[in-house]
Design an enzyme around this catalytic site. Sequence first.
Site, PDB file in Angstrom:
ATOM      1  N   GLN A  98      32.213  49.217  35.141  1.00  0.00           N
ATOM      2  CA  GLN A  98      33.189  48.462  35.915  1.00  0.00           C
ATOM      3  C   GLN A  98      33.836  49.398  36.941  1.00  0.00           C
ATOM      4  OE1 GLN A  98      37.243  47.237  34.748  1.00  0.00           O
ATOM      5  NE2 GLN A  98      36.511  45.133  34.905  1.00  0.00           N
ATOM      6  N   TYR A 185      44.556  43.824  40.673  1.00  0.00           N
ATOM      7  CA  TYR A 185      44.178  45.068  41.333  1.00  0.00           C
ATOM      8  C   TYR A 185      43.715  44.799  42.772  1.00  0.00           C
ATOM      9  CZ  TYR A 185      44.786  46.882  36.659  1.00  0.00           C
ATOM     10  OH  TYR A 185      45.335  47.221  35.444  1.00  0.00           O
ATOM     11  N   ARG A 232      34.188  40.657  38.278  1.00  0.00           N
ATOM     12  CA  ARG A 232      35.167  40.058  37.365  1.00  0.00           C
ATOM     13  C   ARG A 232      36.288  39.413  38.168  1.00  0.00           C
ATOM     14  NH1 ARG A 232      38.682  42.228  32.088  1.00  0.00           N
ATOM     15  NH2 ARG A 232      37.634  40.775  30.691  1.00  0.00           N
ATOM     16  N   GLY A 322      37.030  41.520  24.084  1.00  0.00           N
ATOM     17  CA  GLY A 322      37.661  42.770  24.466  1.00  0.00           C
ATOM     18  C   GLY A 322      38.283  43.479  23.298  1.00  0.00           C
TER      19      GLY A 322
END
Length: 369
Positions: A98, A185, A232, A322
């Site tokens: 990622q 982000y 994502r 996760g």
Amino acid sequence: MTTNIFEPATIGSLKLKNRIAMAPMTRARNADGIPNDANALYYAQRSGAGLIITEGTAISDTAKGVLYIPGLYKPEQVKGWKKVTRAVHENGSTIFSQLWHVGRVSHTSNQPGGIAPVGPSDIQAATSFAWGFDQNGNEGFVISSKPRALSTNEVKQVADNFANAAKNAIEAGFDGVELHAANGYLIEQFLNPFVNNRTDEYGGNVENRARFLLETVDACIEAIGKDKVGIRLTPYGGLGDLPHYEEIEPTYQYLAKELAKRNIAYIHIMDQQSKGSHALPDGFIERFRSWYDGVIILAGSMDREKSEKLINAGTIDIAGFGEPFISNPDLVERLQNNWKLTPPKRELHYGLGSHGYTDWETYKETVMV
């Protein structure tokens, strides 16, 4: 026909030993930013997953918002990641890196020379935290610093930094990369009109605000190929001080259709409800499926029953897990056998050392007499 999520499957361009993905999770275990033997052990322990997506990995020295995270912009980092990819591949799993740029959700102590972090604008994420050093040099959560707005040319340079990190990922042995366009982000900051007040080609209407995301995807496709690029997204999320806006659904409908044209490896959607933020609205994931016919991963409060229901309905293709993977390295085996899960200890999620990282027991180890 009922799909067995624990059996091997070819899903789009992915050949996986099951339909379970380990979602990306920041663990902050690299003091020098270089992956090491402990990281290789951590991911190998969890390679029961058909697909592993690594923790967010910095694309440059200005991309960070958390201390001790690994990167993919130096030769020694590429060399370190080779240990990880080799260990995971030896156990028959697929692994994507990622790629991460936090944008404004950073602090001057995370930046080279203590400079300001960057974002689409100079609007501060005034109630969001980075993990850095306070004014007394103490490590911990610190309020994100006021950012500096990227110039138009700098936006294009960041897209190039993503592409360069993608090339480094393939050199390191990864099967592909996932662009982090979620959780408040940098890429998601461009999508949000309350944070993106730009007047150039990257601001204004939906198409302009999505331009950075799509140009970054295109740069990575050119660098490593469309079948090695995933992304994502967190529609309706609120992390990183991102307010909801009227055009959320049209924005993600536009992205779905544009990404479908590019035939990328997958879209990974996260429901942020498990992070204490907003849940996806009822019916959204079904609507997204109607817009996008490629591979969809869904993560966030997943369990076996929910995963199988959504996969068998054709709504998603892969189930992402996760936090349960942190304290249950054998999570896939536990799900398959309906064994009890070990609860996580969130105070151990970050920090250097093996405790709370590679010392979690498997179910069989916990029941040994």
